[in-house]
Scaffold this motif. Sequence first.
Motif, mmCIF file in Angstrom:
data_model
loop_
_atom_site.group_PDB
_atom_site.id
_atom_site.type_symbol
_atom_site.label_atom_id
_atom_site.label_comp_id
_atom_site.label_asym_id
_atom_site.label_seq_id
_atom_site.Cartn_x
_atom_site.Cartn_y
_atom_site.Cartn_z
ATOM 1 N N PRO A 55 0.840 -1.023 0.070
ATOM 2 C CA PRO A 55 0.017 -0.092 0.097
ATOM 3 C C PRO A 55 0.821 1.235 -0.095
ATOM 4 O O PRO A 55 1.241 1.709 1.126
ATOM 5 N N LEU A 56 1.288 1.726 -1.096
ATOM 6 C CA LEU A 56 2.242 2.619 -1.228
ATOM 7 C C LEU A 56 1.727 3.808 -2.367
ATOM 8 O O LEU A 56 1.056 3.533 -3.253
ATOM 9 N N ASP A 57 2.382 4.881 -2.161
ATOM 10 C CA ASP A 57 1.933 5.947 -3.417
ATOM 11 C C ASP A 57 3.526 6.202 -4.011
ATOM 12 O O ASP A 57 4.417 6.259 -3.366
ATOM 13 N N LEU A 58 3.386 6.575 -5.397
ATOM 14 C CA LEU A 58 4.385 6.606 -6.216
ATOM 15 C C LEU A 58 4.522 8.227 -6.585
ATOM 16 O O LEU A 58 3.490 8.783 -7.089
ATOM 17 N N ILE A 59 5.737 8.868 -6.534
ATOM 18 C CA ILE A 59 5.719 10.205 -6.778
ATOM 19 C C ILE A 59 6.626 10.347 -8.093
ATOM 20 O O ILE A 59 7.809 9.520 -8.044
ATOM 21 N N GLU A 86 9.997 12.726 -15.368
ATOM 22 C CA GLU A 86 10.117 11.249 -16.138
ATOM 23 C C GLU A 86 10.434 10.130 -15.264
ATOM 24 O O GLU A 86 10.425 9.009 -15.643
ATOM 25 N N LYS A 87 10.956 10.364 -14.065
ATOM 26 C CA LYS A 87 11.479 9.246 -13.216
ATOM 27 C C LYS A 87 10.569 8.801 -11.802
ATOM 28 O O LYS A 87 9.874 9.806 -11.659
ATOM 29 N N VAL A 122 13.059 3.779 -6.953
ATOM 30 C CA VAL A 122 13.382 5.143 -7.009
ATOM 31 C C VAL A 122 14.358 5.299 -8.141
ATOM 32 O O VAL A 122 15.430 4.446 -7.869
ATOM 33 N N GLY A 123 14.347 6.365 -8.971
ATOM 34 C CA GLY A 123 15.472 6.473 -10.110
ATOM 35 C C GLY A 123 15.217 5.916 -11.240
ATOM 36 O O GLY A 123 15.842 6.241 -12.325
ATOM 37 N N LYS A 124 14.308 4.839 -11.237
ATOM 38 C CA LYS A 124 13.859 4.325 -12.567
ATOM 39 C C LYS A 124 12.923 5.339 -13.371
ATOM 40 O O LYS A 124 12.358 6.029 -12.857
#
Length: 464
Positions: free
Chosen positions: A28-32, A36-37, A395-397
């Motif tokens: 259960p996560l949010d992506l920031i 473009e990354k 993160v970073g992809k």
Amino acid sequence: MDHDEQKPKKLRRAVINGDVYLDGKPQPLDLIIEDEKIAGIVARGEAPAGTDVIDARGKLAIPGGIDVHVHTREPGYTHKEDLITCTSAAAAGGYTTIFGMPNLDPPTMTTEDLDAVLDLYAEKSIVDYNHNPAAKLPDQIAGMAERGVAAYKIYMVVDTGRSYPHPSSIGVHDHGDLYKAMQAVAETGLRLMVHPHDQSLMDVIEQSYWDAGDRSPWAYGKTLAAGDGMIWDTATATLLRLAEATGCKLHIVHVQTKRQIEMLEEAKERGVDVSSETNHWTIFLGTEEDIKEQGSFVLSYWVPPHHQEAVWEALRDGSIDMLSSDHAPHTREEKEVGWTDAWAAHTGTPGIQEQLPLMIDAMNKGKLTLDRLVELTSGAPARIFDLHAKGSLDVGKDADITLVDLEQEWVITNDDVESKIGWTPYDGREVKGAVTRTLVRGTDVYVNGDVVGAPGHGKQVGSQ
Ligand code: DOR
Ligand code: ZN
């Protein structure tokens, strides 16, 4: 004041309220997303204010699909498909990166051919891309690597009785020529994708059906599967041996026999750098019943049940590394002629749009785990073809994100097909699992039934 400081800060996006596939499981996560990354991963509900929000409630975010085997048809066969319709189908199917194949007109055999094709992708592709040129002319191979290709392609097959999809100009089945091509590819350090096939066995077997007056789709299916798959097995043995001798990294396409799988496992154990794929039609079509009902529309090849079961097992245990679509669109007319002469019909089966929902459906039926599904469709192709910015939601992809609904039940129909041909061999099939949204480097390319990506958004990806 510095000019740059006057620019408004780039809007951030966030994928909120859903689950994210990370470290091998949904969480259960949010992506920031920023520039473009993937810029951050936070607990669900903690994405900062001021972001452009994508509500993923009830959905799972998985890494965008990477399909390293796609027949785009442009240039040369744009009555079947073009780069806009092909990459629209990719976007709708949850794929964010594709590799196109060289059986085009002109076939991609020289650096000039390659430059022209790459220009077309730059203008038209909605998703990220690369293109596998044919490793037919050894003196062209090094120059193609300089253009940033991620791999090369060889077809060991040459069509008899038709001029497409395997024109003789592009085929390589002489073992000496294969050896030379592999030596040249080994120099680049890139991988060679090969369509394994023993042309001289094919010639003899098909002649026996023709002599008996049988040119039906079922005869075609039996020809390719003759000797329990010896056309595939003998070619695979040769390829593995030449890869070992030359040090050429090898990728074998459409693995479809038990023996091939055993040979792949054994070669890997001995340290041969070989990877492999199978394709949707091997596991979801290609049975005797499918061929008798749909004829050339499902050919590709006949995959007898014991081989199909072995392929499923290999997908589960990792002895087949990835699932590619081998999306191969042909018009209805080009398939229809197969009822009277299957050798005149163009072979190949479209499916880039349907493959991921079919895999989710298979997962729901217990055929494989979510972990393997994500690895087969994204993690493995990114790793094996050195796409360092792709293949996971860390993160970073690149923010290549596919939102899927694991529960949605729906029926695949021809009406939804984005491919120019307007048909799918899966018309009428009920599935549980759907792609609802696709983002390529943070930009929406497909949202709930609509392709919204702009031609030209796609960028070339590669190892160099
Ligand atoms: O059946 C096939 N069709 N096999 C291939 O390797 C190519 C494909 C196509 O381009 O239609
Ligand atoms: Zn193919």
